[in-house]
Scaffold this active site. Sequence first.
Site, PDB file in Angstrom:
ATOM      1  N   GLU A 167     -11.026   4.908 -33.186  1.00  0.00           N
ATOM      2  CA  GLU A 167     -10.843   6.361 -33.086  1.00  0.00           C
ATOM      3  C   GLU A 167     -11.589   7.041 -34.231  1.00  0.00           C
ATOM      4  O   GLU A 167     -11.442   6.672 -35.382  1.00  0.00           O
ATOM      5  CB  GLU A 167      -9.344   6.706 -33.112  1.00  0.00           C
ATOM      6  CG  GLU A 167      -9.017   8.182 -33.260  1.00  0.00           C
ATOM      7  CD  GLU A 167      -9.740   9.094 -32.261  1.00  0.00           C
ATOM      8  OE1 GLU A 167      -9.672   8.830 -31.048  1.00  0.00           O
ATOM      9  OE2 GLU A 167     -10.397  10.062 -32.704  1.00  0.00           O
TER      10      GLU A 167
ATOM     11  N   LYS B  74      -6.270  24.790 -11.710  1.00  0.00           N
ATOM     12  CA  LYS B  74      -4.929  24.908 -11.144  1.00  0.00           C
ATOM     13  C   LYS B  74      -4.356  26.282 -11.419  1.00  0.00           C
ATOM     14  O   LYS B  74      -3.264  26.602 -10.976  1.00  0.00           O
ATOM     15  CB  LYS B  74      -4.041  23.841 -11.765  1.00  0.00           C
ATOM     16  CG  LYS B  74      -4.491  22.436 -11.450  1.00  0.00           C
ATOM     17  CD  LYS B  74      -3.564  21.422 -12.096  1.00  0.00           C
ATOM     18  CE  LYS B  74      -3.962  19.998 -11.762  1.00  0.00           C
ATOM     19  NZ  LYS B  74      -5.318  19.640 -12.207  1.00  0.00           N
TER      20      LYS B  74
ATOM     21  N   HIS C  33       1.646  15.886 -13.166  1.00  0.00           N
ATOM     22  CA  HIS C  33       1.431  16.567 -11.892  1.00  0.00           C
ATOM     23  C   HIS C  33       1.877  15.714 -10.707  1.00  0.00           C
ATOM     24  O   HIS C  33       1.685  14.494 -10.712  1.00  0.00           O
ATOM     25  CB  HIS C  33      -0.058  16.888 -11.717  1.00  0.00           C
ATOM     26  CG  HIS C  33      -0.563  17.899 -12.692  1.00  0.00           C
ATOM     27  ND1 HIS C  33      -0.238  19.230 -12.604  1.00  0.00           N
ATOM     28  CD2 HIS C  33      -1.388  17.787 -13.767  1.00  0.00           C
ATOM     29  CE1 HIS C  33      -0.835  19.893 -13.592  1.00  0.00           C
ATOM     30  NE2 HIS C  33      -1.527  19.036 -14.319  1.00  0.00           N
TER      31      HIS C  33
ATOM     32  N   SER D 293      -8.430  17.271 -16.319  1.00  0.00           N
ATOM     33  CA  SER D 293      -7.102  17.359 -15.733  1.00  0.00           C
ATOM     34  C   SER D 293      -7.181  16.813 -14.304  1.00  0.00           C
ATOM     35  O   SER D 293      -8.172  17.061 -13.626  1.00  0.00           O
ATOM     36  CB  SER D 293      -6.651  18.815 -15.716  1.00  0.00           C
ATOM     37  OG  SER D 293      -5.298  18.888 -15.401  1.00  0.00           O
TER      38      SER D 293
ATOM     39  N   CYS E 287       9.388  28.708 -39.962  1.00  0.00           N
ATOM     40  CA  CYS E 287       8.642  29.027 -41.182  1.00  0.00           C
ATOM     41  C   CYS E 287       7.278  28.349 -41.174  1.00  0.00           C
ATOM     42  O   CYS E 287       6.492  28.537 -42.095  1.00  0.00           O
ATOM     43  CB  CYS E 287       9.454  28.697 -42.431  1.00  0.00           C
ATOM     44  SG  CYS E 287       9.298  27.008 -43.011  1.00  0.00           S
TER      45      CYS E 287
ATOM     46  N   ILE F 268     -12.638  12.443 -17.984  1.00  0.00           N
ATOM     47  CA  ILE F 268     -11.225  12.464 -17.590  1.00  0.00           C
ATOM     48  C   ILE F 268     -10.661  13.843 -17.877  1.00  0.00           C
ATOM     49  O   ILE F 268     -10.029  14.096 -18.905  1.00  0.00           O
ATOM     50  CB  ILE F 268     -10.426  11.353 -18.307  1.00  0.00           C
ATOM     51  CG1 ILE F 268     -11.132  10.000 -18.174  1.00  0.00           C
ATOM     52  CG2 ILE F 268      -9.009  11.295 -17.734  1.00  0.00           C
ATOM     53  CD1 ILE F 268     -11.289   9.472 -16.755  1.00  0.00           C
TER      54      ILE F 268
ATOM     55  N   THR G  26      -8.201  15.987 -26.958  1.00  0.00           N
ATOM     56  CA  THR G  26      -7.653  16.768 -25.851  1.00  0.00           C
ATOM     57  C   THR G  26      -6.230  16.327 -25.504  1.00  0.00           C
ATOM     58  O   THR G  26      -5.434  17.104 -24.997  1.00  0.00           O
ATOM     59  CB  THR G  26      -8.570  16.620 -24.623  1.00  0.00           C
ATOM     60  OG1 THR G  26      -9.884  17.044 -25.007  1.00  0.00           O
ATOM     61  CG2 THR G  26      -8.100  17.456 -23.457  1.00  0.00           C
TER      62      THR G  26
HETATM   63  C1  LIG Z   1      -5.846  23.095 -21.708  1.00  0.00           C
HETATM   64  C2  LIG Z   1      -5.671  21.777 -21.042  1.00  0.00           C
HETATM   65  C3  LIG Z   1      -4.518  21.538 -20.296  1.00  0.00           C
HETATM   66  C4  LIG Z   1      -4.347  20.315 -19.632  1.00  0.00           C
HETATM   67  N1  LIG Z   1      -3.180  20.089 -18.988  1.00  0.00           N
HETATM   68  C5  LIG Z   1      -2.976  18.892 -18.383  1.00  0.00           C
HETATM   69  C6  LIG Z   1      -1.746  18.629 -17.743  1.00  0.00           C
HETATM   70  O1  LIG Z   1      -0.821  19.442 -17.783  1.00  0.00           O
HETATM   71  N2  LIG Z   1      -1.575  17.448 -17.103  1.00  0.00           N
HETATM   72  C7  LIG Z   1      -2.573  16.520 -17.071  1.00  0.00           C
HETATM   73  O2  LIG Z   1      -2.371  15.494 -16.443  1.00  0.00           O
HETATM   74  N3  LIG Z   1      -3.736  16.717 -17.721  1.00  0.00           N
HETATM   75  C8  LIG Z   1      -3.966  17.879 -18.381  1.00  0.00           C
HETATM   76  N4  LIG Z   1      -5.133  18.104 -19.050  1.00  0.00           N
HETATM   77  C9  LIG Z   1      -6.111  17.046 -19.111  1.00  0.00           C
HETATM   78  C10 LIG Z   1      -5.742  15.972 -20.128  1.00  0.00           C
HETATM   79  O3  LIG Z   1      -5.345  16.536 -21.333  1.00  0.00           O
HETATM   80  C11 LIG Z   1      -6.948  15.080 -20.350  1.00  0.00           C
HETATM   81  O4  LIG Z   1      -7.382  14.621 -19.110  1.00  0.00           O
HETATM   82  C12 LIG Z   1      -6.643  13.877 -21.222  1.00  0.00           C
HETATM   83  O5  LIG Z   1      -5.982  14.233 -22.405  1.00  0.00           O
HETATM   84  C13 LIG Z   1      -7.939  13.156 -21.547  1.00  0.00           C
HETATM   85  O6  LIG Z   1      -7.677  12.089 -22.411  1.00  0.00           O
HETATM   86  P1  LIG Z   1      -8.870  11.294 -23.088  1.00  0.00           P
HETATM   87  O7  LIG Z   1      -8.233  10.147 -23.767  1.00  0.00           O
HETATM   88  O8  LIG Z   1      -9.909  11.042 -22.085  1.00  0.00           O
HETATM   89  O9  LIG Z   1      -9.497  12.328 -24.096  1.00  0.00           O
HETATM   90  P2  LIG Z   1      -9.147  12.663 -25.617  1.00  0.00           P
HETATM   91  O10 LIG Z   1      -7.715  12.834 -25.826  1.00  0.00           O
HETATM   92  O11 LIG Z   1     -10.036  13.773 -26.015  1.00  0.00           O
HETATM   93  O12 LIG Z   1      -9.556  11.349 -26.374  1.00  0.00           O
HETATM   94  C14 LIG Z   1     -10.876  11.008 -26.673  1.00  0.00           C
HETATM   95  C15 LIG Z   1     -10.891  10.443 -28.062  1.00  0.00           C
HETATM   96  O13 LIG Z   1     -12.147   9.875 -28.338  1.00  0.00           O
HETATM   97  C16 LIG Z   1     -12.446  10.081 -29.688  1.00  0.00           C
HETATM   98  N5  LIG Z   1     -13.890   9.909 -29.874  1.00  0.00           N
HETATM   99  C17 LIG Z   1     -14.882  10.711 -29.449  1.00  0.00           C
HETATM  100  N6  LIG Z   1     -16.073  10.226 -29.833  1.00  0.00           N
HETATM  101  C18 LIG Z   1     -15.849   9.080 -30.497  1.00  0.00           C
HETATM  102  C19 LIG Z   1     -16.695   8.133 -31.128  1.00  0.00           C
HETATM  103  N7  LIG Z   1     -17.998   8.255 -31.137  1.00  0.00           N
HETATM  104  N8  LIG Z   1     -16.115   7.073 -31.759  1.00  0.00           N
HETATM  105  C20 LIG Z   1     -14.764   6.910 -31.745  1.00  0.00           C
HETATM  106  N9  LIG Z   1     -13.934   7.788 -31.146  1.00  0.00           N
HETATM  107  C21 LIG Z   1     -14.459   8.869 -30.519  1.00  0.00           C
HETATM  108  C22 LIG Z   1     -11.976  11.461 -29.926  1.00  0.00           C
HETATM  109  O14 LIG Z   1     -11.763  11.730 -31.303  1.00  0.00           O
HETATM  110  C23 LIG Z   1     -10.687  11.512 -29.110  1.00  0.00           C
HETATM  111  O15 LIG Z   1      -9.542  11.211 -29.876  1.00  0.00           O
HETATM  112  C24 LIG Z   1      -5.345  19.314 -19.724  1.00  0.00           C
HETATM  113  C25 LIG Z   1      -6.494  19.555 -20.482  1.00  0.00           C
HETATM  114  C26 LIG Z   1      -6.653  20.759 -21.152  1.00  0.00           C
HETATM  115  C27 LIG Z   1      -7.854  20.983 -21.977  1.00  0.00           C
END
Ligand SMILES: Cc1cc2nc3c(=O)[nH]c(=O)nc-3n(C[C@H](O)[C@H](O)[C@H](O)COP(=O)(O)OP(=O)(O)OC[C@H]3O[C@@H](n4cnc5c(N)ncnc54)[C@H](O)[C@@H]3O)c2cc1C
Lengths: 480, 431
Positions: free
Chosen positions: A34, A252, A52, A339, A437, A337, A43
């Site tokens: 990470e 959505k 969902h 929503s 606070c 990935i 995200t």
């Molecule tokens: C406003 C909003 C509302 C949403 N609401 C919902 C919901 O209600 N229900 C739902 O199912 N989904 C929802 N989603 C979608 C959901 O949040 C995402 O699909 C999900 O969190 C994606 O996870 P991830 O692990 O792919 O991404 P992330 O959580 O972004 O993880 C990616 C990680 O990779 C790391 N990284 C990047 N580059 C590197 C690198 N070069 N080396 C090492 N690490 C790296 C980053 O630091 C990060 O921690 C929502 C999204 C948003 C923006």
Amino acid sequence: MSERYDVVVIGGGVVGAAIARELSRFRLRIALLERQAEVGFGTSKTNSGIIHPGHDTSSATLKGRLVVRGNALYDRLAAELHFGFRRIGQLNVALEPADLVALERLKAQGDAKGVPGLELWDPARLRREEPNLSRELRGALHAPSAGVINPYELVFALVESAARNGVELAVDCPVTALAADGDGLAAHTPRGVFRGRFVLNCAGVASDRVAALAGAATFTITPRKGEEYMLDKRLLGLVRRLVFPVPSPKTKGTLIIPTFDGTIMVGPTAEDVLDRDDVATTARGAREVFAFVRRLCPSIDPRDAITAFAGLRAVADGNDFVIGPTSVRGFVNVAGIQSPGLTAAPAIAEHVRDLLAAEGLALVAKPDFAPEVRAPARFAHLAPEVQEALAARDPRFARVVCRCELVTEAEIDDAVDHGARTLDGLKFRTRAGMGRCQGGFCTPRAMEILARRLGVPLHAVTKRGGGSWIALPMGAEQEA
Amino acid sequence: MLGRMEGDYDVVVVGGGPAGLAAAIGARDAGATRVLVVDREDEAGGILLQCIHAGFGLHYFKEELTGPEYAERFVARALDRDIDVVGSAYVSGAGLDSDGTRRVRVMREGHGIRTVRSRAMVLAMGCRERTRGALHIPGTRPAGVLTAGLAQRFVNVMGLLPGRRVAILGSGDIGLIMARRLTLEGCEVVGVFELMPFSNGLTRNVVQCLGDFGIPLHLSTTVVEIHGQDRVDKITVAPVGADLAPDLSRCREVACDTLLLSIGLVPENELSQGLGVELDVVTQGPRVSSTLETSLPGVFACGNVLHVHDLCDYVTEEALLAGRFAGELAGGVKRPRDNIRVVPGDNVRYCVPHTLAPGREHTIYLRSERPLRPAAIRVGDLVRRKLGFVTPAEMITFRIKPDVLDRFHGEALRIDLLGEPAGPHLAGAEP
Ligand SMILES: Cc1cc2nc3c(=O)[nH]c(=O)nc-3n(C[C@H](O)[C@H](O)[C@H](O)COP(=O)(O)OP(=O)(O)OC[C@H]3O[C@@H](n4cnc5c(N)ncnc54)[C@H](O)[C@@H]3O)c2cc1C
Ligand SMILES: Cc1cc2nc3c(=O)[nH]c(=O)nc-3n(C[C@H](O)[C@H](O)[C@H](O)COP(=O)(O)OP(=O)(O)OC[C@H]3O[C@@H](n4cnc5c(N)ncnc54)[C@H](O)[C@@H]3O)c2cc1C
């Protein structure tokens, strides 16, 4: 340092964490890398927290298929990992006569996909069940399987479970280069080289960049920003279920979200942005959100907002998840990935597991896989007698660190034991600093404990790692 | 702080700031034998412990002391009177037993959790600072946005600086004092931005903390956006119109790594609310009688938890009184209920206490709604007196002699402030 792994997972969001934990059931050597100071700070921390039901996405898409399975996996996951999860149900409401037709279509789509319990409600039923919603609404579709979670708790618990079962976690560890390495790939980071037979790209909004590092630039990510607004506790209980409009092809829509902790949240917006770090909230976003949700529930007022945040959806061209092997040997995308990625994550993990097996990874189950992690202590939720007994046994339970949320030193220590390295990490694990606070009282105490536990000076404590320093040493020579 | 906490008490005081300490002394001097002060910090003294500048005690001790010196004198006086003062002890709840006994639940480091009972209770929990959430400033959420009070604690207690280039939003006294302090520590204070057309701090602080150091005070100006990924790197400020809405066509950026907030204080009344004490929506503190008793019998309130004071000396004065009445009640003294309601009239934001009784002298604390010059105070048709310049930042205290109320026969006594609205004209202020 240079180590060899069966699988190197890039990205400690919910997707990377869920995959790492799923793979930790087998005899494999796994690294989870990470970029940030803690897992889950991308995200996966800044979203709506909704599990969902899945009736709003077509089963012609990968995300449409994985979401329903993901939803179904949550009961067991919550029982094993002890993060907060509650199925509170969801309503898609009809604002216009045409929406009623759309609701019927949604129901048919959901029924066909096996979304359980979908039911159309007439205005009378809607008013009885949710008396605070607008009287103008013409009906609703109820989906009882919709749930809410605290998403960061899920990521922390997944990573903890993975680590308990042997996954090696490296934080502050951005992958800066990927090179062919025997029959796999080598991930270069400031903390050494991680060689993997398989390298999984779970880098969220940065996933196209990571793919480019591997020489597999086959897609681009357009960040789509969503702003969310938390409302005052005064509105607790205003609605009992998630309230959605009828979805559009792009989003959505803007929702009313009774979060797991009860606080009402409204949002998100959906705006394509260029900057992958742009998580700023805007005056326009606030206007849009409140103008819309007031049509759903007139008693919500912009002045009720107590705090706001924004997150970036990783939207790949094609608008679907990008999951699968690439032309680069060993490099597997789990990208784009967007929503409902949070919901789908456990199903994505299963899917990736099967896909790796098909690619030749031998999956030998570990007999000693431990599925459970214990729930973090939550002093404030305990009965008075239990609190007294704990405090009598361990004096740290009688030392209050955060007064607004009644968090004790024992809980802060526990959070550090479980990986908290920053003030935000403490906050999202214990709620210290989330109250009225906003850290005015607990920041000094939390900084002192972190500094002591990590063996660093006070000024080395950060809000969330990187350049998020909190204070400077006094009198020391100030560098520019 | 070591201290004794044993058995039950005549009077329990929650909070060991200047209010709590003075209330305890007042109670003891009124005859209560067993008095306990509980504070969640290691040492009693409250916010005074981080106010290491001079300017305390001019009224009460007739000499100029620093905050910690002022607190130390009060702690010494309390200990001299055999008052039990315990620190590192957090009151997590309070209640009334059916027989009227008051109880508090104390979580005390090294001593576990205990319930302590008393005949009377004094609430003296002070206040907390308003935060960014109260303002809805759009933008990022970087490190470096903090209240002025937290910055004060960093500098004065922890030996840390909150940043190098500091902007301050709001002209409350703590922000003004921190502007000077940080300048003396070598930080660059790029400006103080105040939404209102007048400062919210004492005039003396505007002059001594900003004017003397050439720090600009921008009135009718606010912060409309915060920038910076990990740490603040700049803010956008804009002038506001008469409706206080920002004029975005005239916004500009100010480079800084820190934004201090000095945008007001809120009485810390969660405990009081848990008890069921009635609050005043304006002061956000309890409604109290002329004996500083809340809507719950035997529960008194004083200091910043009651209403935000600008000078510690007034806190002391009010708290001695609250303590005295609490001590008398614990000793069995019964008083007739107040029969006159105080009603804030023209230009008056609030008055404390909320009711009065004839036959005693009263001190009424009030704040104006806007700057007035020249001003006068009118109390029903009983008294009218000239006041000179009046501003919301400076509390007005007004004494009513016992015989005055004897001439009053109504149920509601209205208090008005009279005068012409005054424009911004404060020293050091830039329009
Ligand atoms: C406003 C909003 C509302 C949403 N609401 C919902 C919901 O209600 N229900 C739902 O199912 N989904 C929802 N989603 C979608 C959901 O949040 C995402 O699909 C999900 O969190 C994606 O996870 P991830 O692990 O792919 O991404 P992330 O959580 O972004 O993880 C990616 C990680 O990779 C790391 N990284 C990047 N580059 C590197 C690198 N070069 N080396 C090492 N690490 C790296 C980053 O630091 C990060 O921690 C929502 C999204 C948003 C923006
Ligand atoms: C950050 C800040 C800086 C200030 N600086 C100045 C200044 O420079 N000059 C000036 O004249 N005035 C200043 N003031 C105003 C100052 O607060 C008052 O003059 C005075 O300190 C108020 O006294 P108090 O006893 O009512 O409150 P406080 O001094 O705040 O004392 C309240 C005490 O109650 C304790 N407490 C609260 N809740 C609990 C609980 N549940 N259990 C146990 N203990 C509890 C707190 O720890 C605290 O010690 C400042 C106020 C603040 C908030």
